[in-house]
Motif scaffolding. Structure first.
Motif, mmCIF file in Angstrom:
data_model
loop_
_atom_site.group_PDB
_atom_site.id
_atom_site.type_symbol
_atom_site.label_atom_id
_atom_site.label_comp_id
_atom_site.label_asym_id
_atom_site.label_seq_id
_atom_site.Cartn_x
_atom_site.Cartn_y
_atom_site.Cartn_z
ATOM 1 N N PHE A 34 0.815 -1.162 0.018
ATOM 2 C CA PHE A 34 -0.145 0.014 -0.111
ATOM 3 C C PHE A 34 1.022 1.181 -0.084
ATOM 4 C CE2 PHE A 34 -3.775 -2.297 1.437
ATOM 5 C CZ PHE A 34 -3.151 -3.415 1.861
ATOM 6 N N TYR A 36 0.380 5.139 1.765
ATOM 7 C CA TYR A 36 -0.220 5.891 2.632
ATOM 8 C C TYR A 36 0.268 7.212 2.099
ATOM 9 C CZ TYR A 36 -3.345 2.455 5.020
ATOM 10 O OH TYR A 36 -4.315 1.644 5.141
ATOM 11 N N LEU A 44 -3.290 10.544 8.183
ATOM 12 C CA LEU A 44 -2.748 9.572 7.211
ATOM 13 C C LEU A 44 -3.886 9.034 6.697
ATOM 14 C CD1 LEU A 44 0.156 8.264 6.725
ATOM 15 C CD2 LEU A 44 -0.186 6.828 8.554
ATOM 16 N N LEU A 46 -5.099 6.110 3.194
ATOM 17 C CA LEU A 46 -4.767 5.115 2.200
ATOM 18 C C LEU A 46 -4.834 5.956 0.716
ATOM 19 C CD1 LEU A 46 -4.081 2.387 1.043
ATOM 20 C CD2 LEU A 46 -6.517 2.142 0.828
ATOM 21 N N ARG A 49 -3.626 0.645 -3.277
ATOM 22 C CA ARG A 49 -3.330 -0.491 -2.975
ATOM 23 C C ARG A 49 -2.968 -1.359 -4.285
ATOM 24 N NH1 ARG A 49 -8.625 -0.063 -2.291
ATOM 25 N NH2 ARG A 49 -8.781 -0.080 0.045
ATOM 26 N N TYR A 86 4.130 7.097 2.613
ATOM 27 C CA TYR A 86 4.624 5.896 3.419
ATOM 28 C C TYR A 86 4.094 4.700 2.440
ATOM 29 C CZ TYR A 86 5.145 8.925 7.339
ATOM 30 O OH TYR A 86 5.374 10.162 8.313
ATOM 31 N N TYR A 95 -3.272 -10.483 10.749
ATOM 32 C CA TYR A 95 -4.493 -9.602 10.978
ATOM 33 C C TYR A 95 -4.114 -8.305 9.996
ATOM 34 C CZ TYR A 95 -5.892 -12.814 14.601
ATOM 35 O OH TYR A 95 -6.301 -13.749 15.308
ATOM 36 N N ASN A 96 -3.738 -8.206 9.114
ATOM 37 C CA ASN A 96 -3.553 -6.978 8.083
ATOM 38 C C ASN A 96 -2.699 -6.216 8.880
ATOM 39 O OD1 ASN A 96 -4.663 -7.742 5.934
ATOM 40 N ND2 ASN A 96 -7.018 -7.584 6.912
ATOM 41 N N LYS A 97 -1.938 -6.557 9.969
ATOM 42 C CA LYS A 97 -0.907 -5.532 10.578
ATOM 43 C C LYS A 97 -0.142 -4.995 9.459
ATOM 44 C CE LYS A 97 0.384 -8.963 13.197
ATOM 45 N NZ LYS A 97 1.161 -9.763 14.231
ATOM 46 N N LEU A 98 0.108 -3.682 9.561
ATOM 47 C CA LEU A 98 0.718 -3.067 8.664
ATOM 48 C C LEU A 98 2.374 -2.711 9.040
ATOM 49 C CD1 LEU A 98 -1.538 -0.237 7.152
ATOM 50 C CD2 LEU A 98 -0.717 -2.252 5.992
ATOM 51 N N PHE A 100 5.302 -0.307 8.336
ATOM 52 C CA PHE A 100 5.578 1.006 7.288
ATOM 53 C C PHE A 100 6.980 1.382 7.087
ATOM 54 C CE2 PHE A 100 1.477 3.243 7.248
ATOM 55 C CZ PHE A 100 0.758 2.523 8.126
ATOM 56 N N GLY A 101 7.200 1.919 5.935
ATOM 57 C CA GLY A 101 8.662 2.577 5.593
ATOM 58 C C GLY A 101 8.580 3.884 6.666
ATOM 59 N N TYR B 31 -11.452 -4.149 13.964
ATOM 60 C CA TYR B 31 -10.016 -4.031 13.967
ATOM 61 C C TYR B 31 -9.492 -2.670 14.525
ATOM 62 C CZ TYR B 31 -9.455 -8.738 11.533
ATOM 63 O OH TYR B 31 -9.462 -9.988 11.044
ATOM 64 N N TYR B 33 -5.929 -0.363 16.044
ATOM 65 C CA TYR B 33 -4.340 -0.308 16.196
ATOM 66 C C TYR B 33 -3.834 0.760 16.806
ATOM 67 C CZ TYR B 33 -5.157 -3.639 12.248
ATOM 68 O OH TYR B 33 -5.371 -4.653 11.408
ATOM 69 N N TYR B 35 -0.227 2.876 16.992
ATOM 70 C CA TYR B 35 1.352 2.819 16.445
ATOM 71 C C TYR B 35 1.791 4.332 17.225
ATOM 72 C CZ TYR B 35 -0.703 0.646 12.201
ATOM 73 O OH TYR B 35 -1.142 -0.412 11.356
ATOM 74 N N LEU B 43 5.902 4.318 11.183
ATOM 75 C CA LEU B 43 4.948 3.838 12.245
ATOM 76 C C LEU B 43 5.346 2.399 12.807
ATOM 77 C CD1 LEU B 43 3.454 6.254 10.539
ATOM 78 C CD2 LEU B 43 1.384 5.140 11.591
ATOM 79 N N GLN B 94 -9.834 -0.290 11.129
ATOM 80 C CA GLN B 94 -9.792 -1.096 9.827
ATOM 81 C C GLN B 94 -11.106 -1.823 9.452
ATOM 82 O OE1 GLN B 94 -6.333 -3.330 9.300
ATOM 83 N NE2 GLN B 94 -7.395 -4.987 7.953
#
Lengths: 110, 110
Positions: A34, A36, A44, A46, A49, A86, A95-98, A100-101, B31, B33, B35, B43, B94
């Motif tokens: 993705f 963002y 932040l 989206l 994708r 990002y 669980y779709n945990k992201l 990030f750069g 969901y 989160y 960060y 993040l 999410q």
């Protein structure tokens, strides 16, 4: 370990110039990627994708599994594109945990 | 819809103090989160929750606790604040593969 690398902290271009924000990832599985974006004084959000293969605000990004890259491109930058970008990776099966750069700040000058 | 809301926006703590960062979402997302974002870094996931009553650790959980008694609320608790916890904290919820972020809380521990 899974990692997302954005090698440029700042990318500075003039309006109308092409833009490429680089993103490389390391992940042994099948990733979902993705982009963002955070505009000044906004949240932040989206941008796009890889699975949708869409173009948003003129931006596109292609997943290159051979080079493990997901670079964000736009042929003609606009001043309103100035923002923090990002790149993020989701682990398949989780669980779709992201992940990030560190982000790249794009500054588009008139 | 207010989306994801966070309070407070800013806070300064002394070493050893405790506080709770509030996060609420009105989109009925399961969901959620937390960060943290340190300067120049991406993040990092602190804790996440897949539904009311279910939470789990992320990448950097030490020094934090969470609870999820309702779908809407996901507070983050700092016990014994330390200077290393100076950061910007983002909450997100999410839907499918898209995360929706709050505006962030900037925390300084002196």
């Amino acid at each position: 370990a899974q990692r997302v690398t954005q090698p440029e902290k700042l990318l500075s271009v003039f309006k109308g110039a092409p833009v490429e924000l680089k993103c490389n990832y390391s992940y042994s599985g099948s990733p979902e990627l993705f982009w963002y974006v955070q505009y000044s004084r906004q949240r932040l959000q989206l941008l796009l994708r890889h699975i949708s293969r869409e173009s948003i605000k003129g931006f596109t990004a292609d997943l290159n599994k051979g080079e493990t890259s997901f670079h964000l491109k736009k042929p003609f930058a606009q001043e309103e594109d100035s923002a923090m970008y990002y790149c993020a990776l989701t682990l398949s099966g989780g669980y779709n945990k992201l992940i990030f750069g560190a982000g790249t700040r794009l500054a588009v000058h008139p | 819809n207010a989306g994801v809301t966070q309070t407070p926006k800013f806070r300064i703590l002394k070493i050893g103090q405790s506080m709770t960062l509030q996060c609420t979402q009105d989109m009925n997302h399961n969901y959620m989160y937390w960060y943290r974002q340190d300067p120049g870094m991406g993040l990092k996931l602190i804790y996440y929750s897949v539904g009311a009553g279910i939470t789990d650790k992320g990448e950097v959980p030490n020094g934090y606790n969470v609870s999820r008694s309702t779908t809407e609320d996901f507070p983050l608790r700092l016990e014994l604040a330390a200077p290393s916890q100076t950061s910007v904290y983002f909450c997100a919820s999410q839907n499918f593969d898209t995360q929706y972020f709050g505006p962030g809380t900037r925390l300084t521990v002196l």
